[in-house]
Motif scaffolding. Structure first.
Motif, mmCIF file in Angstrom:
data_model
loop_
_atom_site.group_PDB
_atom_site.id
_atom_site.type_symbol
_atom_site.label_atom_id
_atom_site.label_comp_id
_atom_site.label_asym_id
_atom_site.label_seq_id
_atom_site.Cartn_x
_atom_site.Cartn_y
_atom_site.Cartn_z
ATOM 1 N N VAL A 129 12.847 -2.095 17.349
ATOM 2 C CA VAL A 129 11.895 -1.171 17.086
ATOM 3 C C VAL A 129 11.814 -0.256 18.429
ATOM 4 O O VAL A 129 11.878 1.063 18.150
ATOM 5 C CB VAL A 129 10.464 -1.353 16.716
ATOM 6 N N LEU A 158 12.223 -7.738 15.801
ATOM 7 C CA LEU A 158 12.090 -7.869 17.295
ATOM 8 C C LEU A 158 11.272 -6.628 17.831
ATOM 9 O O LEU A 158 11.898 -5.505 17.483
ATOM 10 C CB LEU A 158 13.352 -8.355 17.923
ATOM 11 N N GLY A 182 10.859 -0.427 12.647
ATOM 12 C CA GLY A 182 10.315 -1.851 13.162
ATOM 13 C C GLY A 182 10.247 -2.867 12.117
ATOM 14 O O GLY A 182 11.246 -2.967 11.070
ATOM 15 N N ASP A 183 9.416 -3.862 11.927
ATOM 16 C CA ASP A 183 9.472 -5.154 11.393
ATOM 17 C C ASP A 183 9.581 -4.895 9.785
ATOM 18 O O ASP A 183 10.002 -5.640 9.080
ATOM 19 C CB ASP A 183 8.528 -6.049 11.772
ATOM 20 N N THR A 210 12.516 -5.403 20.738
ATOM 21 C CA THR A 210 13.623 -4.733 21.306
ATOM 22 C C THR A 210 14.229 -3.840 20.255
ATOM 23 O O THR A 210 14.949 -2.872 20.737
ATOM 24 C CB THR A 210 14.492 -5.974 21.576
ATOM 25 N N TRP A 220 0.750 -1.236 0.067
ATOM 26 C CA TRP A 220 -0.030 -0.034 -0.009
ATOM 27 C C TRP A 220 1.003 1.310 -0.010
ATOM 28 O O TRP A 220 0.225 2.456 -0.262
ATOM 29 C CB TRP A 220 -1.036 -0.001 1.260
HETATM 30 C C1 LIG Z 1 3.931 -14.158 18.391
HETATM 31 C C2 LIG Z 1 4.807 -13.405 18.430
HETATM 32 C C3 LIG Z 1 6.000 -13.218 19.667
HETATM 33 C C4 LIG Z 1 6.661 -12.326 19.761
HETATM 34 N N1 LIG Z 1 7.595 -12.292 20.816
HETATM 35 C C5 LIG Z 1 8.630 -11.029 20.889
HETATM 36 C C6 LIG Z 1 9.355 -11.128 22.197
HETATM 37 O O1 LIG Z 1 9.008 -11.896 22.966
HETATM 38 N N2 LIG Z 1 10.187 -10.323 22.180
HETATM 39 C C7 LIG Z 1 10.495 -9.375 21.213
HETATM 40 O O2 LIG Z 1 11.520 -8.537 20.855
HETATM 41 N N3 LIG Z 1 9.861 -9.558 19.949
HETATM 42 C C8 LIG Z 1 8.939 -10.215 19.829
HETATM 43 N N4 LIG Z 1 7.848 -10.366 18.668
HETATM 44 C C9 LIG Z 1 8.210 -9.485 17.471
HETATM 45 C C10 LIG Z 1 7.529 -8.254 17.938
HETATM 46 O O3 LIG Z 1 6.079 -8.316 18.362
HETATM 47 C C11 LIG Z 1 7.641 -7.200 16.552
HETATM 48 O O4 LIG Z 1 8.942 -7.293 16.266
HETATM 49 C C12 LIG Z 1 7.154 -5.813 17.032
HETATM 50 O O5 LIG Z 1 5.878 -5.969 17.430
HETATM 51 C C13 LIG Z 1 7.231 -5.042 15.721
HETATM 52 O O6 LIG Z 1 6.896 -3.681 15.900
HETATM 53 P P1 LIG Z 1 6.143 -2.889 14.709
HETATM 54 O O7 LIG Z 1 5.875 -1.603 15.032
HETATM 55 O O8 LIG Z 1 7.204 -2.789 13.573
HETATM 56 O O9 LIG Z 1 4.921 -3.658 14.201
HETATM 57 P P2 LIG Z 1 3.605 -4.099 14.723
HETATM 58 O O10 LIG Z 1 3.982 -4.054 16.168
HETATM 59 O O11 LIG Z 1 3.424 -5.272 13.923
HETATM 60 O O12 LIG Z 1 2.708 -2.982 14.460
HETATM 61 C C14 LIG Z 1 2.339 -2.759 13.014
HETATM 62 C C15 LIG Z 1 0.784 -2.198 13.303
HETATM 63 O O13 LIG Z 1 0.359 -1.471 11.902
HETATM 64 C C16 LIG Z 1 -0.916 -2.264 11.815
HETATM 65 N N5 LIG Z 1 -1.180 -2.007 10.379
HETATM 66 C C17 LIG Z 1 -0.867 -2.670 9.481
HETATM 67 N N6 LIG Z 1 -1.081 -2.462 8.270
HETATM 68 C C18 LIG Z 1 -2.054 -1.330 8.240
HETATM 69 C C19 LIG Z 1 -2.549 -0.410 7.305
HETATM 70 N N7 LIG Z 1 -2.524 -0.799 6.227
HETATM 71 N N8 LIG Z 1 -3.144 0.421 7.828
HETATM 72 C C20 LIG Z 1 -3.095 0.681 9.376
HETATM 73 N N9 LIG Z 1 -2.500 0.095 10.184
HETATM 74 C C21 LIG Z 1 -1.865 -0.954 9.769
HETATM 75 C C22 LIG Z 1 -1.126 -3.168 12.439
HETATM 76 O O14 LIG Z 1 -2.315 -3.665 12.728
HETATM 77 C C23 LIG Z 1 -0.151 -3.072 13.789
HETATM 78 O O15 LIG Z 1 -0.955 -2.579 14.912
HETATM 79 C C24 LIG Z 1 6.997 -11.259 18.581
HETATM 80 C C25 LIG Z 1 6.220 -11.349 17.464
HETATM 81 C C26 LIG Z 1 5.114 -12.258 17.407
HETATM 82 C C27 LIG Z 1 4.142 -12.499 16.235
#
Ligand SMILES: Cc1cc2nc3c(=O)[nH]c(=O)nc-3n(C[C@H](O)[C@H](O)[C@H](O)COP(=O)(O)OP(=O)(O)OC[C@H]3O[C@@H](n4cnc5c(N)ncnc54)[C@H](O)[C@@H]3O)c2cc1C
Length: 230
Positions: free
Chosen positions: A77, A73, A55-56, A75, A25
Motif C-alpha cells: 500500500v 502488506l 491497500g488490503d 509495503t 458498505w
Molecule cells: C498483526 C499484523 C502485522 C502486520 N505486519 C506487517 C509487517 O510487518 N509488514 C507489512 O508490510 N505488513 C504487515 N501487516 C499488514 C499491514 O498492516 C496491512 O497490509 C496494511 O495496514 C494495509 O493498509 P490499508 O491502508 O489497506 O488498511 P488498514 O491499515 O487496515 O487501514 C484501514 C483503515 O480503515 C478503517 N476503516 C475500516 N472500515 C471503515 C469504515 N467503514 N469507515 C471508516 N473507517 C474504516 C480502519 O479502522 C483502518 O484504520 C500486518 C498486519 C497485521 C494484522
C-alpha cells in the motif's frame, strides 16, 4: 495432523483461516468483485471519478504473476500510495502502476524466514507455471566448524522453467539471513534470470559468507551446475 489427503507427524498445527475485505458498505457506489475486493484499473482508479483505491481491500498487481492477486502488506500500500500521489494531478495518467513483488519476513522460534514473490501455492492460484529449486548449504566456507558460527542456510528459488526468469524465493536459517531476500525481491522486480543471479558479483568475506555468495550458489544449483564444496 490428519487431513482428507494424508496424515502428517507434527508438534504444532497452525491453521490460517484467510481474510476477506470488509467492503459491503461500498456496494452500489464503488464496483466490487464477487469476493468484495474493490475494482481498480491499472492507474488504481475506481469506477467513481477522482476516487482511487489501494491497500488490503484491493487486489495488488503482482509483477511475477503479471495479474492481480491478494497481497496484504504495508509495503504494497505504501508503493501504491506513492504512485497515486505522483500522478493524481494528471488529467490523463502518464504511466500505469508498475506493480509489486510482495515480500515479508518472520521469526519462528530459532528460525528467521523471509519470502518474496510467488510460491507453489500462489503461482497455482494465479495460473503461472513455476519450477522450484531447494538449496541447502552453510553460511560460511566449509572449513569453518558449525560451532564456530557456521549454521545451515536454506534457499528456495521459484522460476519460470522455460525462460529461467526468477518469480519468487525464500530464505531460512537460525542466523538472520533475511536481508538476502531483498536481493531476490529485486531480481523478481527487475525480471532477472537464474543465469543473472548465478553470476551476479557479490562480496565474499569468510566472516560473513562463502567464496560464492549464497544466492549465487542457490542459482547455480537451480541451473544444475556441480556443487561448490570448499
Ligand atoms: C498483526 C499484523 C502485522 C502486520 N505486519 C506487517 C509487517 O510487518 N509488514 C507489512 O508490510 N505488513 C504487515 N501487516 C499488514 C499491514 O498492516 C496491512 O497490509 C496494511 O495496514 C494495509 O493498509 P490499508 O491502508 O489497506 O488498511 P488498514 O491499515 O487496515 O487501514 C484501514 C483503515 O480503515 C478503517 N476503516 C475500516 N472500515 C471503515 C469504515 N467503514 N469507515 C471508516 N473507517 C474504516 C480502519 O479502522 C483502518 O484504520 C500486518 C498486519 C497485521 C494484522
Amino acid at each position: 495432523m490428519k487431513t482428507s489427503d494424508a496424515e502428517y507427524p507434527s508438534d504444532l498445527v497452525i491453521q490460517a483461516a484467510g481474510v476477506k475485505p470488509n467492503t459491503a458498505w461500498l456496494k452500489g457506489t464503488i464496483d466490487l468483485d464477487d469476493r468484495g475486493w474493490i475494482e481498480t484499473d491499472e492507474y488504481l482508479r475506481t469506477n467513481v471519478p477522482d476516487v482511487y483505491a489501494m491497500g488490503d481491500a484491493v487486489l495488488a498487481y503482482s509483477i511475477p504473476a503479471q495479474t492481480k492477486m491478494p497481497i496484504a502488506l504495508a509495503t504494497v500500500v505504501r508503493r501504491e500510495a506513492r504512485y497515486v500521489v505522483d500522478h493524481i494531478f494528471e488529467n490523463t495518467p502518464s504511466v500505469p502502476f508498475q506493480g509489486v513483488v510482495g515480500s515479508s519476513a518472520l521469526s519462528v522460534f530459532d528460525y528467521h524466514f523471509a519470502s518474496s514473490g510467488l510460491n507453489t501455492t500462489t503461482a497455482k492460484k494465479a495460473g503461472v507455471t513455476i519450477k522450484t529449486s531447494f538449496y541447502k548449504d552453510t553460511l560460511r566456507p566449509a572449513y569453518v566448524p558449525t560451532e564456530k558460527g557456521n549454521p545451515d542456510v536454506y534457499v528456495g528459488l521459484d522460476f519460470d522453467p522455460q525462460t529461467h526468469k526468477i518469480l519468487g524465493g525464500a530464505v531460512l536459517s537460525t542466523y538472520d539471513i533475511t536481508a538476502q531476500e531483498n536481493v531476490i525481491a529485486l531480481a523478481v522486480q527487475q525480471g532477472l534470470r537464474l543465469e543473472d543471479l548465478a553470476q551476479a558479483d557479490f562480496f565474499f568475506q569468510p566472516g560473513f559468507d562463502r567464496q560464492w555468495s549464497l544466492l549465487n550458489l542457490a542459482a547455480q544449483h537451480a541451473l544444475g551446475e556441480p556443487e561448490f564444496t570448499k
